[in-house]
Design a protein around this motif. Structure first.
Motif, PDB file in Angstrom:
ATOM      1  N   UNK A  11      24.474   4.983  54.457  1.00 61.74           N
ATOM      2  CA  UNK A  11      23.056   3.849  54.357  1.00 61.74           C
ATOM      3  C   UNK A  11      21.855   4.732  53.903  1.00 61.74           C
ATOM      4  N   UNK A  12      21.903   6.103  53.938  1.00 62.26           N
ATOM      5  CA  UNK A  12      20.847   6.752  53.609  1.00 62.26           C
ATOM      6  C   UNK A  12      21.027   7.818  52.708  1.00 62.26           C
ATOM      7  N   UNK A 214      25.971  10.187  61.896  1.00 60.38           N
ATOM      8  CA  UNK A 214      25.840   9.035  62.396  1.00 60.38           C
ATOM      9  C   UNK A 214      24.581   7.926  62.030  1.00 60.38           C
ATOM     10  N   UNK A 215      25.289   6.723  61.793  1.00 54.60           N
ATOM     11  CA  UNK A 215      24.351   5.810  60.982  1.00 54.60           C
ATOM     12  C   UNK A 215      24.133   4.505  61.679  1.00 54.60           C
ATOM     13  N   UNK A 216      24.992   3.698  61.535  1.00 53.52           N
ATOM     14  CA  UNK A 216      25.017   2.271  62.196  1.00 53.52           C
ATOM     15  C   UNK A 216      26.094   2.259  63.218  1.00 53.52           C
ATOM     16  N   UNK A 217      25.763   1.362  64.289  1.00 56.10           N
ATOM     17  CA  UNK A 217      26.573   1.328  65.247  1.00 56.10           C
ATOM     18  C   UNK A 217      28.218   0.809  65.173  1.00 56.10           C
ATOM     19  N   UNK A 218      28.161  -0.086  64.240  1.00 54.15           N
ATOM     20  CA  UNK A 218      29.695  -0.542  64.020  1.00 54.15           C
ATOM     21  C   UNK A 218      30.561   0.728  63.436  1.00 54.15           C
ATOM     22  N   UNK A 219      29.953   1.724  62.832  1.00 54.43           N
ATOM     23  CA  UNK A 219      30.768   2.811  62.284  1.00 54.43           C
ATOM     24  C   UNK A 219      31.002   3.712  63.421  1.00 54.43           C
ATOM     25  N   UNK A 220      29.825   3.867  64.144  1.00 56.47           N
ATOM     26  CA  UNK A 220      29.753   4.771  65.240  1.00 56.47           C
ATOM     27  C   UNK A 220      30.747   4.565  66.378  1.00 56.47           C
TER      28      UNK A 220
END
Ligand SMILES: C[S@@+](CC[C@H](N)C(=O)[O-])C[C@H]1O[C@@H](n2cnc3c(N)ncnc32)[C@H](O)[C@@H]1O
Length: 260
Positions: A11-12, A214-220
């Motif tokens: 995402x970044x 670490x980016x977004x909660x679902x992946x985390x």
């Protein structure tokens, strides 16, 4: 002891410079010193070519050698992500504890190949894997940077997470001392397959070294699920880069039948 044989985008893209840590206990502008120093040391490994040539590349210094990486912007695996630099920095500066010489190593999602290249320069026998579309550029970078410099020529080969892994890497002949992975968890639909691939390749004596951005909660939440199967030790915590480096190993030893 060594074993015997050898979607959606992240995402970044603001990955060039360490950011100021967002911590409620620090004033705006403060930086957590250990994190900042380490992040700076890691990021200082990168340099740009001093002259514009016919080919574009980015330079990295590891093992006192210049490594030239060709990126391409059309595929996510063709871009080098900072997690790879974090893992390489760790490997180079912790050779006393994690000596890769003559070790069997597999890299998952190798991308442009920096981790494979550095591991090979450090003396490992590396199997470097990724999706078929990425292999051409990966092979190019690996060959260009390891030829005549390494004890063992790295093997670049396809490994699509969860697909024919047992057929392509039978446990009887493929026992890896280390599984390396940098930035393989993000918003793609193959997180379960990735987990199963770690699970299949990780034998009782295997260590996983995994740099997680670490980016977004679902992946985390992958980290929580990962801990159900593996013991996890945090080796680096770099909030300014949103990266952690983990060491992992199997929680439950396999029975002889399951290991076969
Ligand atoms: C964000 S990139 C990281 C690349 C490299 N490790 C780095 O840190 O620079 C994620 C990598 O995972 C690979 N990948 C994504 N889905 C995959 C899959 N289903 N099977 C195998 N590799 C996959 C991509 O091709 C890409 O090389």
């Amino acid at each position: 002891m060594s074993c015997l044989s050898h979607a959606s985008p992240p995402a970044d893209t603001d990955t060039q410079q360490p950011k100021v840590a967002e911590d409620s206990s620090t004033k705006q502008g403060d930086i957590i010193p250990v994190d900042a120093e380490l992040a700076k040391a890691i990021m200082s490994r990168r340099f740009q070519p001093s002259a514009i040539g016919p080919e574009t590349w980015e330079g990295y210094i590891f093992s006192d050698l210049e490594i030239r990486i060709k990126e391409s912007t059309d595929l996510y695996g063709a871009v080098l992500w900072p997690s790879a630099m974090v893992l390489c920095h760790f490997l180079e500066t912790n050779q006393d504890k994690y000596n890769l010489e003559h070790k069997n190593v597999i890299e998952l999602g190798a991308g442009t190949g920096l981790v494979t290249i550095v591991s090979s320069l450090l003396g490992a026998k590396v199997t470097s894997t990724d999706l078929p579309d990425v292999l051409g550029n990966l092979q190019y970078n690996v060959t260009r940077n390891t030829k005549g410099r390494c004890k063992y020529i790295p093997l670049v080969t396809e490994l699509i997470w969860g697909q024919n892994v047992a057929e392509r890497f039978p446990r009887a002949t493929h026992c890896f001392d280390y599984i390396l992975a940098a930035d393989v968890v993000y918003a793609h639909p193959y997180l379960d397959e990735l987990m199963d691939t770690f699970d299949y390749l990780c034998q009782d004596s295997t260590q996983i070294l995994w740099a997680m951005r670490f980016r977004l909660d679902p992946e985390n939440s992958f980290v929580d699920r990962f801990q159900q199967r593996f013991n996890l030790e945090e080796l680096y915590d770099l909030p300014s880069l949103s990266i952690k480096l983990y060491r992992a190993w199997r929680k439950i030893k396999r029975t002889k039948e399951a290991a076969a």
